[in-house]
Design a protein around this motif. Sequence first.
Motif, PDB file in Angstrom:
ATOM      1  N   GLY A  92      61.030  50.610  31.052  1.00 51.50           N
ATOM      2  CA  GLY A  92      60.694  49.125  31.181  1.00 51.50           C
ATOM      3  C   GLY A  92      59.330  48.760  30.933  1.00 51.50           C
ATOM      4  O   GLY A  92      59.132  47.518  30.219  1.00 51.50           O
ATOM      5  N   LEU A  93      58.677  49.390  31.524  1.00 59.03           N
ATOM      6  CA  LEU A  93      57.044  49.190  31.353  1.00 59.03           C
ATOM      7  C   LEU A  93      56.648  49.242  29.853  1.00 59.03           C
ATOM      8  O   LEU A  93      55.692  48.470  29.436  1.00 59.03           O
ATOM      9  CB  LEU A  93      56.336  50.174  32.289  1.00 59.03           C
ATOM     10  CG  LEU A  93      56.378  49.666  33.821  1.00 59.03           C
ATOM     11  CD1 LEU A  93      55.615  50.713  34.518  1.00 59.03           C
ATOM     12  CD2 LEU A  93      55.883  48.035  33.992  1.00 59.03           C
ATOM     13  N   ILE A  94      57.033  50.148  29.150  1.00 58.85           N
ATOM     14  CA  ILE A  94      56.732  50.507  27.856  1.00 58.85           C
ATOM     15  C   ILE A  94      57.260  49.179  26.999  1.00 58.85           C
ATOM     16  O   ILE A  94      56.566  48.654  26.155  1.00 58.85           O
ATOM     17  CB  ILE A  94      57.384  51.832  27.269  1.00 58.85           C
ATOM     18  CG1 ILE A  94      56.620  53.150  27.776  1.00 58.85           C
ATOM     19  CG2 ILE A  94      57.099  51.915  25.847  1.00 58.85           C
ATOM     20  CD1 ILE A  94      57.201  54.477  27.588  1.00 58.85           C
ATOM     21  N   VAL A  95      58.467  48.975  27.125  1.00 61.94           N
ATOM     22  CA  VAL A  95      59.114  47.747  26.356  1.00 61.94           C
ATOM     23  C   VAL A  95      58.277  46.544  26.634  1.00 61.94           C
ATOM     24  O   VAL A  95      58.068  45.578  25.559  1.00 61.94           O
ATOM     25  CB  VAL A  95      60.637  47.742  26.630  1.00 61.94           C
ATOM     26  CG1 VAL A  95      61.185  46.435  25.860  1.00 61.94           C
ATOM     27  CG2 VAL A  95      61.379  48.834  26.212  1.00 61.94           C
ATOM     28  N   THR A  96      57.948  46.117  27.907  1.00 62.71           N
ATOM     29  CA  THR A  96      57.274  45.041  28.041  1.00 62.71           C
ATOM     30  C   THR A  96      55.708  44.917  27.635  1.00 62.71           C
ATOM     31  O   THR A  96      55.473  43.705  27.292  1.00 62.71           O
ATOM     32  CB  THR A  96      57.269  44.879  29.853  1.00 62.71           C
ATOM     33  OG1 THR A  96      58.596  44.891  30.345  1.00 62.71           O
ATOM     34  CG2 THR A  96      56.874  43.735  30.230  1.00 62.71           C
ATOM     35  N   PHE A  97      55.131  45.987  27.841  1.00 62.80           N
ATOM     36  CA  PHE A  97      53.697  45.775  27.324  1.00 62.80           C
ATOM     37  C   PHE A  97      53.485  46.685  25.921  1.00 62.80           C
ATOM     38  O   PHE A  97      52.336  47.206  25.888  1.00 62.80           O
ATOM     39  CB  PHE A  97      52.743  46.564  28.432  1.00 62.80           C
ATOM     40  CG  PHE A  97      52.989  45.846  29.710  1.00 62.80           C
ATOM     41  CD1 PHE A  97      52.361  44.529  29.955  1.00 62.80           C
ATOM     42  CD2 PHE A  97      53.706  46.282  31.074  1.00 62.80           C
ATOM     43  CE1 PHE A  97      52.498  43.912  31.114  1.00 62.80           C
ATOM     44  CE2 PHE A  97      53.883  45.688  32.098  1.00 62.80           C
ATOM     45  CZ  PHE A  97      53.111  44.337  32.144  1.00 62.80           C
ATOM     46  N   ASP A  98      54.463  46.940  25.164  1.00 61.19           N
ATOM     47  CA  ASP A  98      54.222  47.276  23.864  1.00 61.19           C
ATOM     48  C   ASP A  98      53.580  46.421  23.024  1.00 61.19           C
ATOM     49  O   ASP A  98      53.456  46.680  21.719  1.00 61.19           O
ATOM     50  CB  ASP A  98      55.315  48.141  23.252  1.00 61.19           C
ATOM     51  CG  ASP A  98      56.365  47.183  23.037  1.00 61.19           C
ATOM     52  OD1 ASP A  98      56.462  46.179  23.562  1.00 61.19           O
ATOM     53  OD2 ASP A  98      57.424  47.869  22.246  1.00 61.19           O
ATOM     54  N   THR A  99      53.789  44.945  23.340  1.00 61.34           N
ATOM     55  CA  THR A  99      53.059  44.062  22.426  1.00 61.34           C
ATOM     56  C   THR A  99      52.381  43.137  23.366  1.00 61.34           C
ATOM     57  O   THR A  99      52.438  43.170  24.514  1.00 61.34           O
ATOM     58  CB  THR A  99      54.603  43.011  21.875  1.00 61.34           C
ATOM     59  OG1 THR A  99      55.261  42.589  23.153  1.00 61.34           O
ATOM     60  CG2 THR A  99      55.590  43.917  20.862  1.00 61.34           C
TER      61      THR A  99
ATOM     62  N   PRO B  43      51.671  37.773  27.978  1.00 64.33           N
ATOM     63  CA  PRO B  43      50.811  36.743  28.763  1.00 64.33           C
ATOM     64  C   PRO B  43      50.513  36.938  30.138  1.00 64.33           C
ATOM     65  O   PRO B  43      49.477  36.484  30.513  1.00 64.33           O
ATOM     66  CB  PRO B  43      51.728  35.417  28.659  1.00 64.33           C
ATOM     67  CG  PRO B  43      52.900  35.906  27.400  1.00 64.33           C
ATOM     68  CD  PRO B  43      53.008  36.993  27.356  1.00 64.33           C
ATOM     69  N   LEU B  44      51.318  38.006  30.578  1.00 64.81           N
ATOM     70  CA  LEU B  44      50.990  38.344  32.063  1.00 64.81           C
ATOM     71  C   LEU B  44      49.719  38.931  32.100  1.00 64.81           C
ATOM     72  O   LEU B  44      49.066  38.732  33.301  1.00 64.81           O
ATOM     73  CB  LEU B  44      52.302  39.163  32.472  1.00 64.81           C
ATOM     74  CG  LEU B  44      53.545  38.465  32.734  1.00 64.81           C
ATOM     75  CD1 LEU B  44      54.579  39.465  33.035  1.00 64.81           C
ATOM     76  CD2 LEU B  44      53.541  37.326  33.503  1.00 64.81           C
ATOM     77  N   VAL B  45      49.218  39.618  31.093  1.00 70.20           N
ATOM     78  CA  VAL B  45      48.002  40.279  30.766  1.00 70.20           C
ATOM     79  C   VAL B  45      46.992  39.789  29.993  1.00 70.20           C
ATOM     80  O   VAL B  45      46.189  40.633  29.558  1.00 70.20           O
ATOM     81  CB  VAL B  45      48.327  41.831  31.060  1.00 70.20           C
ATOM     82  CG1 VAL B  45      48.644  42.516  32.087  1.00 70.20           C
ATOM     83  CG2 VAL B  45      49.096  42.142  29.486  1.00 70.20           C
ATOM     84  N   GLY B  46      47.085  38.572  29.785  1.00 66.69           N
ATOM     85  CA  GLY B  46      46.179  37.866  28.992  1.00 66.69           C
ATOM     86  C   GLY B  46      46.398  38.172  27.381  1.00 66.69           C
ATOM     87  O   GLY B  46      45.402  38.651  26.674  1.00 66.69           O
ATOM     88  N   ASN B  47      47.460  38.499  27.053  1.00 66.40           N
ATOM     89  CA  ASN B  47      47.855  38.924  25.718  1.00 66.40           C
ATOM     90  C   ASN B  47      47.416  39.937  25.124  1.00 66.40           C
ATOM     91  O   ASN B  47      47.093  40.366  23.839  1.00 66.40           O
ATOM     92  CB  ASN B  47      47.608  37.794  24.658  1.00 66.40           C
ATOM     93  CG  ASN B  47      48.507  36.636  25.008  1.00 66.40           C
ATOM     94  OD1 ASN B  47      49.671  36.435  25.276  1.00 66.40           O
ATOM     95  ND2 ASN B  47      47.906  35.315  24.652  1.00 66.40           N
ATOM     96  N   ALA B  48      47.328  41.199  26.171  1.00 66.28           N
ATOM     97  CA  ALA B  48      46.871  42.454  25.997  1.00 66.28           C
ATOM     98  C   ALA B  48      47.919  43.350  25.806  1.00 66.28           C
ATOM     99  O   ALA B  48      49.013  43.115  26.196  1.00 66.28           O
ATOM    100  CB  ALA B  48      45.879  42.768  26.982  1.00 66.28           C
ATOM    101  N   VAL B  49      47.741  44.288  24.846  1.00 67.36           N
ATOM    102  CA  VAL B  49      48.894  45.369  24.612  1.00 67.36           C
ATOM    103  C   VAL B  49      48.147  46.605  25.582  1.00 67.36           C
ATOM    104  O   VAL B  49      47.343  47.128  25.340  1.00 67.36           O
ATOM    105  CB  VAL B  49      48.813  46.030  23.499  1.00 67.36           C
ATOM    106  CG1 VAL B  49      50.043  47.004  23.260  1.00 67.36           C
ATOM    107  CG2 VAL B  49      49.149  44.636  22.445  1.00 67.36           C
ATOM    108  N   LEU B  50      49.076  46.937  26.800  1.00 75.02           N
ATOM    109  CA  LEU B  50      48.748  47.840  27.600  1.00 75.02           C
ATOM    110  C   LEU B  50      49.356  49.262  27.055  1.00 75.02           C
ATOM    111  O   LEU B  50      48.718  50.513  27.649  1.00 75.02           O
ATOM    112  CB  LEU B  50      49.290  47.673  29.085  1.00 75.02           C
ATOM    113  CG  LEU B  50      48.708  46.427  29.592  1.00 75.02           C
ATOM    114  CD1 LEU B  50      49.217  46.199  30.940  1.00 75.02           C
ATOM    115  CD2 LEU B  50      47.154  46.264  29.855  1.00 75.02           C
ATOM    116  N   LEU B  51      50.303  49.626  26.342  1.00 71.85           N
ATOM    117  CA  LEU B  51      50.664  50.823  25.922  1.00 71.85           C
ATOM    118  C   LEU B  51      49.734  51.323  25.083  1.00 71.85           C
ATOM    119  O   LEU B  51      48.962  51.032  24.229  1.00 71.85           O
ATOM    120  CB  LEU B  51      52.114  50.674  24.974  1.00 71.85           C
ATOM    121  CG  LEU B  51      52.857  51.757  24.492  1.00 71.85           C
ATOM    122  CD1 LEU B  51      53.405  52.195  25.771  1.00 71.85           C
ATOM    123  CD2 LEU B  51      53.737  51.516  23.587  1.00 71.85           C
ATOM    124  N   GLY B  52      49.528  52.764  25.636  1.00 65.68           N
ATOM    125  CA  GLY B  52      48.542  53.414  25.163  1.00 65.68           C
ATOM    126  C   GLY B  52      47.035  53.406  25.646  1.00 65.68           C
ATOM    127  O   GLY B  52      46.051  54.368  25.399  1.00 65.68           O
TER     128      GLY B  52
END
Length: 214
Positions: free
Chosen positions: A56-63, A66-75
């Motif tokens: 779920g975290l991977i799917v949520t933050f692979d693009t 807005p929750l993290v300032g439109n950043a991509v956290l995956l990787g």
Amino acid sequence: MAHRLKIANKAFPGPAYGLHDQPAPSTFDQRHQSDSLLDITFFLPWVVPSVLLAVGLIVTFDTPNPLVGNAVLLGGYWLLPIGYAIVALPLMVRFLRAAFVGIDPAYNEAARSMGATGLYRYRRIILPIVAPTVILVAGMAFNDLLSEYPLSAFLYNVNNKPLPIAIVDSSLSVDPEQAALNLVYVTLIMAFSLAIILLAERIGLGKGPETTTL
């Protein structure tokens, strides 16, 4: 008869006022439902397997999110700490809620009657009471995260390789030095876990509300 009732209400306004001052039953029902929904939300990480949480975290933050300032956290570095915080949340909420509920209201009322402000009461009364629970639960959560392998396997990268992944990599190696290193890792986990619990109990021992004058 009506005149006597009016005189009685003026003479004894307390019971009548207390009855009219009570909140409606629907207010209590709505508050209870919101509390129950919040409890279920906090305890979901205990119900959802770590693998599904990681996916779920991977799917949520692979693009861009807005929750993290439109950043991509995956990787990146922060996805694994976020997963660890979510896993530790139910344990922290469970024990801290019990600690806050167990506080005697007489402490707060006594400080308020002596003119203490809300911030002062929290700093001198509430915080010292819950401090031992906070320290102990933080140590327990940290010890649990030391052996959290499924979540770590999905979310780690080269920048934050956790200890469980290092132990598995060492155990799969045919190099005798890696096997010895694996034994060192396991020993360090056991010693570090024991040290954290003992330190947490020592720091949290004897904490309580201060008895100095306001």
